[in-house]
Design a protein around this motif. Structure first.
Motif, PDB file in Angstrom:
ATOM      1  N   ARG A  52    -115.303-140.194 -67.900  1.00  0.00           N
ATOM      2  CA  ARG A  52    -115.595-141.317 -66.769  1.00  0.00           C
ATOM      3  C   ARG A  52    -116.446-142.237 -67.307  1.00  0.00           C
ATOM      4  N   GLU A  61    -115.544-146.290 -67.883  1.00  0.00           N
ATOM      5  CA  GLU A  61    -116.203-147.635 -67.274  1.00  0.00           C
ATOM      6  C   GLU A  61    -116.981-148.254 -68.306  1.00  0.00           C
ATOM      7  N   ARG A 107    -114.107-150.415 -69.855  1.00  0.00           N
ATOM      8  CA  ARG A 107    -113.649-151.436 -68.702  1.00  0.00           C
ATOM      9  C   ARG A 107    -114.776-152.586 -68.733  1.00  0.00           C
TER      10      ARG A 107
END
Length: 95
Positions: A45, A49, A52
């Motif tokens: 996770r 992130e 991104r």
């Protein structure tokens, strides 16, 4: 999570098959803790992130030459490094 890519790096230390993957030489020793803490899922996770956001991702593996010569006299190695030698873990160029 707010990530400023100009100031952020995610450093993944020793995320290697010998620890993180079923069949890895040390996986059974750490599997319970990884499962209890959700380590792999949480890492995925955070990694997604960070990617991104454009943060720098650094993988810092540990590896040794066959025979573990960098550790000196194998008879004098103790602790976790003794376990690494005994389990033939983290040999450069291996799975």
């Amino acid at each position: 999570m707010d990530v400023d890519p100009a100031k952020t790096a995610l450093v993944l230390i020793e995320y290697q098959n010998d620890f993180t993957t079923e069949g890895g030489s040390l996986h059974d020793a750490v599997k319970e803790v990884m499962d209890e803490t959700g380590m792999i899922e949480n890492t995925q996770r955070v990694l997604e992130e960070a990617r991104r956001a454009g943060a720098t991702i650094v993988h810092a593996p540990i590896s040794f030459a066959p025979g573990y010569g960098e550790l000196g006299d194998p008879a004098k190695v103790y602790g976790i490094l003794k376990g690494v030698i005994d389990s033939n873990s983290f040999v450069k160029g291996t799975w």
